[in-house]
Design an enzyme around this catalytic site. Sequence first.
Site, PDB file in Angstrom:
ATOM      1  N   ARG A  62      -6.042  -1.819   9.475  1.00 48.93           N
ATOM      2  CA  ARG A  62      -6.596  -3.166   9.288  1.00 48.93           C
ATOM      3  C   ARG A  62      -6.494  -3.981  10.561  1.00 48.93           C
ATOM      4  O   ARG A  62      -7.437  -4.621  10.969  1.00 48.93           O
ATOM      5  CB  ARG A  62      -5.808  -3.829   8.166  1.00 48.93           C
ATOM      6  CG  ARG A  62      -6.482  -4.990   7.541  1.00 48.93           C
ATOM      7  CD  ARG A  62      -5.730  -5.481   6.340  1.00 48.93           C
ATOM      8  NE  ARG A  62      -4.414  -4.870   6.191  1.00 48.93           N
ATOM      9  CZ  ARG A  62      -3.752  -4.799   5.058  1.00 48.93           C
ATOM     10  NH1 ARG A  62      -4.293  -5.266   3.978  1.00 48.93           N
ATOM     11  NH2 ARG A  62      -2.556  -4.267   5.000  1.00 48.93           N
ATOM     12  N   ASP A  88      -0.199   2.846   8.479  1.00 49.07           N
ATOM     13  CA  ASP A  88      -0.740   2.166   9.667  1.00 49.07           C
ATOM     14  C   ASP A  88       0.157   2.218  10.908  1.00 49.07           C
ATOM     15  O   ASP A  88      -0.305   1.954  12.012  1.00 49.07           O
ATOM     16  CB  ASP A  88      -1.043   0.697   9.334  1.00 49.07           C
ATOM     17  CG  ASP A  88      -2.240   0.557   8.405  1.00 49.07           C
ATOM     18  OD1 ASP A  88      -2.971   1.538   8.227  1.00 49.07           O
ATOM     19  OD2 ASP A  88      -2.433  -0.537   7.851  1.00 49.07           O
ATOM     20  N   GLU A 114     -10.752   0.513  11.329  1.00 55.60           N
ATOM     21  CA  GLU A 114     -11.459  -0.449  10.461  1.00 55.60           C
ATOM     22  C   GLU A 114     -11.333  -1.890  10.968  1.00 55.60           C
ATOM     23  O   GLU A 114     -12.219  -2.700  10.728  1.00 55.60           O
ATOM     24  CB  GLU A 114     -10.979  -0.349   9.007  1.00 55.60           C
ATOM     25  CG  GLU A 114      -9.512  -0.665   8.832  1.00 55.60           C
ATOM     26  CD  GLU A 114      -9.055  -0.636   7.378  1.00 55.60           C
ATOM     27  OE1 GLU A 114      -9.865  -0.787   6.471  1.00 55.60           O
ATOM     28  OE2 GLU A 114      -7.840  -0.452   7.176  1.00 55.60           O
ATOM     29  N   THR A 174       4.167   2.846   5.407  1.00 56.78           N
ATOM     30  CA  THR A 174       2.745   2.491   5.539  1.00 56.78           C
ATOM     31  C   THR A 174       2.112   3.496   6.486  1.00 56.78           C
ATOM     32  O   THR A 174       2.751   3.924   7.452  1.00 56.78           O
ATOM     33  CB  THR A 174       2.532   1.064   6.092  1.00 56.78           C
ATOM     34  OG1 THR A 174       1.179   0.954   6.570  1.00 56.78           O
ATOM     35  CG2 THR A 174       3.444   0.731   7.245  1.00 56.78           C
ATOM     36  N   ARG A 218     -24.967   9.309  12.150  1.00 57.58           N
ATOM     37  CA  ARG A 218     -24.474   9.257  10.774  1.00 57.58           C
ATOM     38  C   ARG A 218     -23.117   8.548  10.766  1.00 57.58           C
ATOM     39  O   ARG A 218     -22.439   8.485  11.803  1.00 57.58           O
ATOM     40  CB  ARG A 218     -24.295  10.662  10.189  1.00 57.58           C
ATOM     41  CG  ARG A 218     -25.578  11.417   9.964  1.00 57.58           C
ATOM     42  CD  ARG A 218     -26.372  10.823   8.808  1.00 57.58           C
ATOM     43  NE  ARG A 218     -27.559  11.607   8.498  1.00 57.58           N
ATOM     44  CZ  ARG A 218     -28.749  11.442   9.076  1.00 57.58           C
ATOM     45  NH1 ARG A 218     -28.911  10.526  10.017  1.00 57.58           N
ATOM     46  NH2 ARG A 218     -29.782  12.190   8.715  1.00 57.58           N
ATOM     47  N   GLY A 257       0.841  -1.206   0.000  1.00 59.74           N
ATOM     48  CA  GLY A 257       0.000   0.000   0.000  1.00 59.74           C
ATOM     49  C   GLY A 257       0.872   1.251   0.000  1.00 59.74           C
ATOM     50  O   GLY A 257       1.858   1.308   0.724  1.00 59.74           O
TER      51      GLY A 257
HETATM   52  O1  F6P Z   1      -1.848   0.960   3.851  1.00 56.61           O
HETATM   53  C1  F6P Z   1      -2.400   0.131   4.843  1.00 56.61           C
HETATM   54  C2  F6P Z   1      -3.870   0.107   4.659  1.00 56.61           C
HETATM   55  O2  F6P Z   1      -4.184   1.425   4.623  1.00 56.61           O
HETATM   56  C3  F6P Z   1      -4.776  -0.581   5.667  1.00 56.61           C
HETATM   57  O3  F6P Z   1      -5.096   0.142   6.798  1.00 56.61           O
HETATM   58  C4  F6P Z   1      -5.982  -0.925   4.818  1.00 56.61           C
HETATM   59  O4  F6P Z   1      -6.720  -1.951   5.334  1.00 56.61           O
HETATM   60  C5  F6P Z   1      -5.354  -1.294   3.542  1.00 56.61           C
HETATM   61  O5  F6P Z   1      -4.175  -0.505   3.439  1.00 56.61           O
HETATM   62  C6  F6P Z   1      -6.197  -1.172   2.332  1.00 56.61           C
HETATM   63  O6  F6P Z   1      -5.378  -1.234   1.207  1.00 56.61           O
HETATM   64  P1  F6P Z   1      -5.771  -1.665  -0.263  1.00 56.61           P
HETATM   65  O7  F6P Z   1      -7.074  -1.029  -0.581  1.00 56.61           O
HETATM   66  O8  F6P Z   1      -4.651  -1.148  -1.071  1.00 56.61           O
HETATM   67  O9  F6P Z   1      -5.861  -3.142  -0.255  1.00 56.61           O
END
Ligand code: F6P
Length: 328
Positions: free
Chosen positions: A176, A132, A227, A130, A252, A15
């Site tokens: 994630r 994260d 998430e 990243t 909302r 990512g």
């Molecule tokens: O870059 C990490 C992250 O942002 C995670 O938090 C997220 O779940 C994931 O990438 C989503 O990435 P992609 O849509 O590229 O699979």
Amino acid sequence: MSKTIKKVGVMTSGGDSPGMNAAIRSVVRTCAYHKIECLGIYRGYEGMIEGDFIELDARSVKGIINKGGTILKSARSKDFRTKEGRAKAHEQLQKAGIEALVIVGGDGSFTGAMIFNEEYNFPVMGIPGTIDNDIVGTTHTLGYDTALNTVVEAIDKIRDTASSHNRLFFVEVMGRDVGHIALNAGVGAGAEEILIPEENLGLDRLLESLRRSKQSGKSSSIVVVAEGDKIGKNVFQLKDYVEENMEEYEVRVSVLGHMQRGGSPSCFDRVLASRMGVRAVEGLLKGESNYMVGLKNDIIDVTPFAQAVKGKTQINKELMRVSDIMTV
Ligand code: F6P
């Protein structure tokens, strides 16, 4: 400084994150400084397998320090997980005369690098990129600071409309498996409640906290949800659950999504990327390999890939307590 390496390959993988371009720039310019060649590898391991390379010199990375995304593009490669894929990649590197690699990416990219190093004894250094912030061996990954600022700015805007309509908002942020963005941005934006994967506070506690907020005179509320939160409901189910159990709230949902990964990197991320790029290339020139560069107590240091990919980052308990106190 011993200097047997003559050509370094640099790539971004996994990512994307703000600051990746600043890291590419730093790697390329450090190579130029030490008078060695640098090749950019497009689309991470995918491009490595296909031999999709570009020569980069000090001037070819001008004007990118402030740009989000990555000029080298990024990808997640299925083929590199196979022995055949890695053999092709090795062949392409040899053909191009690349003798060492700098990989900007996350733990998946470093796991690939480690296996490649084991199989081919190929010198490789990693830079954690990243949003994260989920990699052991660095207090900050590239892009994390920028993402925090993006999230805080977005929540500030959501708060404007939340308070105009006396509404409760669930704001889903990225993460994630970890809650670093949620916790830090939540505290920074003054969220009433923060839900993270590391701490399952349960639905009862959430309702209790929202009731307390209402009773204390708050007319609107923001709940930040990572998430990967483990409360058992996603943000939309949480909205329904709260509306069913607390008629006084109009709820909302706002899912911030991939906008968190874009944008011009913060000054912090640009400086961090510049420092990490220098350390990665100079590490290779000193004969180091299989390490990730990281920031520890504001000092640039290295951690073996094996440690960086296996470990699990810890959530900041002190910050969780601060958050609790702030929402009294
Ligand atoms: O870059 C990490 C992250 O942002 C995670 O938090 C997220 O779940 C994931 O990438 C989503 O990435 P992609 O849509 O590229 O699979």
